[in-house]
Design an enzyme around this catalytic site. Structure first.
Site, PDB file in Angstrom:
ATOM      1  N   THR A   8       0.835  -1.201   0.000  1.00 53.08           N
ATOM      2  CA  THR A   8       0.000   0.000   0.000  1.00 53.08           C
ATOM      3  C   THR A   8       0.875   1.258   0.000  1.00 53.08           C
ATOM      4  O   THR A   8       1.985   1.241   0.522  1.00 53.08           O
ATOM      5  CB  THR A   8      -0.935   0.052   1.220  1.00 53.08           C
ATOM      6  OG1 THR A   8      -1.822   1.175   1.086  1.00 53.08           O
ATOM      7  CG2 THR A   8      -0.169   0.205   2.535  1.00 53.08           C
ATOM      8  N   ASN A  10      -0.978   4.022   0.931  1.00 58.18           N
ATOM      9  CA  ASN A  10      -1.935   4.843   1.679  1.00 58.18           C
ATOM     10  C   ASN A  10      -1.447   4.974   3.126  1.00 58.18           C
ATOM     11  O   ASN A  10      -1.392   3.980   3.867  1.00 58.18           O
ATOM     12  CB  ASN A  10      -3.313   4.158   1.633  1.00 58.18           C
ATOM     13  CG  ASN A  10      -4.369   4.947   2.389  1.00 58.18           C
ATOM     14  OD1 ASN A  10      -4.176   5.285   3.563  1.00 58.18           O
ATOM     15  ND2 ASN A  10      -5.476   5.250   1.716  1.00 58.18           N
ATOM     16  N   LYS A  11      -1.074   6.210   3.516  1.00 59.53           N
ATOM     17  CA  LYS A  11      -0.484   6.426   4.847  1.00 59.53           C
ATOM     18  C   LYS A  11      -1.443   6.022   5.971  1.00 59.53           C
ATOM     19  O   LYS A  11      -1.022   5.469   6.992  1.00 59.53           O
ATOM     20  CB  LYS A  11      -0.103   7.905   5.018  1.00 59.53           C
ATOM     21  CG  LYS A  11       1.101   8.343   4.166  1.00 59.53           C
ATOM     22  CD  LYS A  11       1.673   9.685   4.675  1.00 59.53           C
ATOM     23  CE  LYS A  11       2.813  10.180   3.800  1.00 59.53           C
ATOM     24  NZ  LYS A  11       2.307  10.944   2.621  1.00 59.53           N
ATOM     25  N   GLU A  42      -2.009  -0.382 -11.307  1.00 60.28           N
ATOM     26  CA  GLU A  42      -3.312  -0.009 -11.875  1.00 60.28           C
ATOM     27  C   GLU A  42      -4.378  -0.980 -11.354  1.00 60.28           C
ATOM     28  O   GLU A  42      -4.256  -2.194 -11.531  1.00 60.28           O
ATOM     29  CB  GLU A  42      -3.226  -0.055 -13.411  1.00 60.28           C
ATOM     30  CG  GLU A  42      -4.136   0.997 -14.063  1.00 60.28           C
ATOM     31  CD  GLU A  42      -4.262   0.787 -15.558  1.00 60.28           C
ATOM     32  OE1 GLU A  42      -3.294   0.301 -16.160  1.00 60.28           O
ATOM     33  OE2 GLU A  42      -5.360   1.076 -16.084  1.00 60.28           O
ATOM     34  N   ASP A  71      -7.549  -3.929  -0.277  1.00 57.35           N
ATOM     35  CA  ASP A  71      -8.358  -3.050  -1.113  1.00 57.35           C
ATOM     36  C   ASP A  71      -9.636  -2.794  -0.326  1.00 57.35           C
ATOM     37  O   ASP A  71     -10.236  -3.748   0.211  1.00 57.35           O
ATOM     38  CB  ASP A  71      -8.669  -3.636  -2.493  1.00 57.35           C
ATOM     39  CG  ASP A  71      -9.042  -2.515  -3.458  1.00 57.35           C
ATOM     40  OD1 ASP A  71      -8.202  -1.609  -3.657  1.00 57.35           O
ATOM     41  OD2 ASP A  71     -10.173  -2.509  -3.977  1.00 57.35           O
ATOM     42  N   PHE A 154      -8.813   8.581   8.409  1.00 52.95           N
ATOM     43  CA  PHE A 154      -8.514   9.124   7.072  1.00 52.95           C
ATOM     44  C   PHE A 154      -9.719   8.923   6.175  1.00 52.95           C
ATOM     45  O   PHE A 154     -10.734   8.365   6.608  1.00 52.95           O
ATOM     46  CB  PHE A 154      -7.251   8.454   6.499  1.00 52.95           C
ATOM     47  CG  PHE A 154      -7.377   6.976   6.222  1.00 52.95           C
ATOM     48  CD1 PHE A 154      -7.322   6.043   7.264  1.00 52.95           C
ATOM     49  CD2 PHE A 154      -7.565   6.500   4.925  1.00 52.95           C
ATOM     50  CE1 PHE A 154      -7.431   4.684   7.004  1.00 52.95           C
ATOM     51  CE2 PHE A 154      -7.668   5.153   4.664  1.00 52.95           C
ATOM     52  CZ  PHE A 154      -7.608   4.242   5.698  1.00 52.95           C
ATOM     53  N   TYR A 156     -12.971   8.654   4.357  1.00 55.98           N
ATOM     54  CA  TYR A 156     -14.377   9.000   4.598  1.00 55.98           C
ATOM     55  C   TYR A 156     -14.751   8.912   6.087  1.00 55.98           C
ATOM     56  O   TYR A 156     -15.933   9.088   6.439  1.00 55.98           O
ATOM     57  CB  TYR A 156     -15.284   8.050   3.805  1.00 55.98           C
ATOM     58  CG  TYR A 156     -15.117   8.111   2.310  1.00 55.98           C
ATOM     59  CD1 TYR A 156     -14.222   7.275   1.655  1.00 55.98           C
ATOM     60  CD2 TYR A 156     -15.830   9.032   1.542  1.00 55.98           C
ATOM     61  CE1 TYR A 156     -14.057   7.333   0.279  1.00 55.98           C
ATOM     62  CE2 TYR A 156     -15.669   9.090   0.156  1.00 55.98           C
ATOM     63  CZ  TYR A 156     -14.777   8.229  -0.457  1.00 55.98           C
ATOM     64  OH  TYR A 156     -14.612   8.289  -1.834  1.00 55.98           O
ATOM     65  N   HIS A 182     -13.590  -2.275   9.592  1.00 52.22           N
ATOM     66  CA  HIS A 182     -13.605  -3.300   8.539  1.00 52.22           C
ATOM     67  C   HIS A 182     -12.215  -3.934   8.414  1.00 52.22           C
ATOM     68  O   HIS A 182     -12.073  -5.116   8.146  1.00 52.22           O
ATOM     69  CB  HIS A 182     -14.038  -2.654   7.220  1.00 52.22           C
ATOM     70  CG  HIS A 182     -13.328  -1.366   6.901  1.00 52.22           C
ATOM     71  ND1 HIS A 182     -13.131  -0.372   7.844  1.00 52.22           N
ATOM     72  CD2 HIS A 182     -12.764  -0.913   5.768  1.00 52.22           C
ATOM     73  CE1 HIS A 182     -12.470   0.632   7.268  1.00 52.22           C
ATOM     74  NE2 HIS A 182     -12.238   0.344   6.029  1.00 52.22           N
ATOM     75  N   ARG A 183     -11.168  -3.115   8.622  1.00 52.62           N
ATOM     76  CA  ARG A 183      -9.781  -3.590   8.509  1.00 52.62           C
ATOM     77  C   ARG A 183      -9.515  -4.595   9.634  1.00 52.62           C
ATOM     78  O   ARG A 183      -8.982  -5.665   9.427  1.00 52.62           O
ATOM     79  CB  ARG A 183      -8.834  -2.390   8.588  1.00 52.62           C
ATOM     80  CG  ARG A 183      -7.423  -2.631   8.187  1.00 52.62           C
ATOM     81  CD  ARG A 183      -6.732  -1.355   7.658  1.00 52.62           C
ATOM     82  NE  ARG A 183      -7.296  -0.958   6.380  1.00 52.62           N
ATOM     83  CZ  ARG A 183      -8.031   0.134   6.218  1.00 52.62           C
ATOM     84  NH1 ARG A 183      -8.277   0.946   7.224  1.00 52.62           N
ATOM     85  NH2 ARG A 183      -8.546   0.419   5.028  1.00 52.62           N
TER      86      ARG A 183
HETATM   87  O1  CZF Z   1     -12.507   6.800   5.927  1.00 54.70           O
HETATM   88  C1  CZF Z   1     -11.983   5.780   5.616  1.00 54.70           C
HETATM   89  N1  CZF Z   1     -11.570   4.924   6.588  1.00 54.70           N
HETATM   90  C2  CZF Z   1     -11.003   3.736   6.307  1.00 54.70           C
HETATM   91  O2  CZF Z   1     -10.622   2.995   7.195  1.00 54.70           O
HETATM   92  C3  CZF Z   1     -10.836   3.425   4.922  1.00 54.70           C
HETATM   93  N2  CZF Z   1     -10.332   2.356   4.267  1.00 54.70           N
HETATM   94  C4  CZF Z   1     -10.417   2.651   2.939  1.00 54.70           C
HETATM   95  N3  CZF Z   1     -10.984   3.847   2.775  1.00 54.70           N
HETATM   96  C5  CZF Z   1     -11.300   4.540   1.528  1.00 54.70           C
HETATM   97  O3  CZF Z   1     -11.164   3.677   0.448  1.00 54.70           O
HETATM   98  C6  CZF Z   1     -10.009   4.047  -0.321  1.00 54.70           C
HETATM   99  C7  CZF Z   1      -9.208   2.823  -0.491  1.00 54.70           C
HETATM  100  O4  CZF Z   1      -8.864   2.682  -1.812  1.00 54.70           O
HETATM  101  P1  CZF Z   1      -7.712   1.625  -2.093  1.00 54.70           P
HETATM  102  O5  CZF Z   1      -7.997   0.383  -1.306  1.00 54.70           O
HETATM  103  O6  CZF Z   1      -7.476   1.511  -3.563  1.00 54.70           O
HETATM  104  O7  CZF Z   1      -6.492   2.301  -1.383  1.00 54.70           O
HETATM  105  P2  CZF Z   1      -5.558   3.485  -1.873  1.00 54.70           P
HETATM  106  O8  CZF Z   1      -5.615   3.630  -3.359  1.00 54.70           O
HETATM  107  O9  CZF Z   1      -5.865   4.670  -1.024  1.00 54.70           O
HETATM  108  O10 CZF Z   1      -4.125   2.903  -1.463  1.00 54.70           O
HETATM  109  P3  CZF Z   1      -3.525   1.489  -1.936  1.00 54.70           P
HETATM  110  O11 CZF Z   1      -3.638   0.577  -0.751  1.00 54.70           O
HETATM  111  O12 CZF Z   1      -4.307   0.995  -3.127  1.00 54.70           O
HETATM  112  O13 CZF Z   1      -2.061   1.828  -2.249  1.00 54.70           O
HETATM  113  C8  CZF Z   1      -9.213   5.012   0.535  1.00 54.70           C
HETATM  114  O14 CZF Z   1      -8.479   5.900  -0.254  1.00 54.70           O
HETATM  115  C9  CZF Z   1     -10.292   5.676   1.326  1.00 54.70           C
HETATM  116  O15 CZF Z   1     -10.857   6.669   0.532  1.00 54.70           O
HETATM  117  C10 CZF Z   1     -11.256   4.350   3.970  1.00 54.70           C
HETATM  118  N4  CZF Z   1     -11.826   5.531   4.294  1.00 54.70           N
HETATM  119 MG    MG Z   2      -5.696   1.919  -4.460  1.00 48.74          MG
END
Ligand code: CZF
Ligand code: MG
Length: 197
Positions: A8, A10-11, A42, A71, A154, A156, A182-183
């Site tokens: 990931t 995503n910080k 992608e 995801d 972070f 939503y 959910h995580r």
């Molecule tokens: O408020 C939130 N609390 C959470 O706990 C949470 N978990 C996921 N999300 C949302 O869903 C997208 C994931 O998309 P995603 O799985 O493609 O991740 P990403 O693209 O951000 O990073 P990566 O893991 O793919 O590198 C994220 O950007 C968030 O907008 C969350 N929002």
């Molecule tokens: Mg992603």
């Protein structure tokens, strides 16, 4: 200390995984921690499972070790499941959390409280060379708030009110969120695999 790569960038996710795995004495490395500049993957899947598997398998093949990927996203019933797998990019490829939140709230104008049901979904994929990819799905049910509240978390979190709560996910402490998210509901299904690391 044992290490695990989480595929990931995503910080917010990386922080939560670091906390979850520290309880097992395992250090988490996200793609942001690796010296190698890993190109963005992608996400061509139409389901959280397809995208999680895709991310885990590509990074596992690159490093030839087991890799975990997440995801996840927000699924809103009144928006016919949007933003779903497009949660990160709902308001555009910049992946701007505030713009994403504003777009959901705009689309939810006029939707009565009883019809604001939603859920966070997290699918974790574990891929390892030569092995079948393991997939686990965790869900957290709730509703979409009328306005954003809270500074924690972070994405939503500011507009998601978990069932049996009045506060938004972003008003909860990280420890409170990690009890119900959910995580967390996905990670607990991986307990046996984590114990064997
Ligand atoms: O408020 C939130 N609390 C959470 O706990 C949470 N978990 C996921 N999300 C949302 O869903 C997208 C994931 O998309 P995603 O799985 O493609 O991740 P990403 O693209 O951000 O990073 P990566 O893991 O793919 O590198 C994220 O950007 C968030 O907008 C969350 N929002
Ligand atoms: Mg992603």
């Amino acid at each position: 200390m044992k290490k695990i790569i989480i595929a990931t960038k995503n910080k917010g996710k990386a922080k939560e995984f670091t906390e979850f795995f520290s309880a097992y004495g395992i250090q988490v490395l996200s793609l942001l921690d690796l010296s190698k500049n890993i190109p963005d993957i992608e996400e061509t899947g139409t389901t959280f499972e397809e995208n999680a598997a895709l991310k885990a398998e590509q990074i596992s093949a690159l490093f030839e070790i087991p890799v975990l990927a997440d995801d996840s996203g927000l699924v809103v019933d009144a928006l016919e499941g949007e933003p779903g797998v497009y949660s990160a990019r709902y308001a555009g490829k910049e992946k701007n959390d505030k713009a994403n939140v504003d777009k959901v709230l705009t689309n939810m104008i006029g939707i009565p409280v009883e019809k604001r049901t939603a859920r966070f979904v997290c699918v974790l994929a574990v891929a390892a060379p030569g092995e079948k990819t393991i997939l686990n799905r965790g869900v957290c049910e709730g509703t979409i708030a009328i306005e954003p509240k809270g500074e924690n978390g972070f994405g939503y979190d500011p507009i998601f009110i978990p069932h049996n709560y009045v506060k938004s996910m972003a008003e909860l402490t990280p420890a409170e969120k990690s009890e119900i998210s959910h995580r967390k509901n996905a990670i607990v299904q991986l307990d046996a695999w984590i114990q064997k690391l």
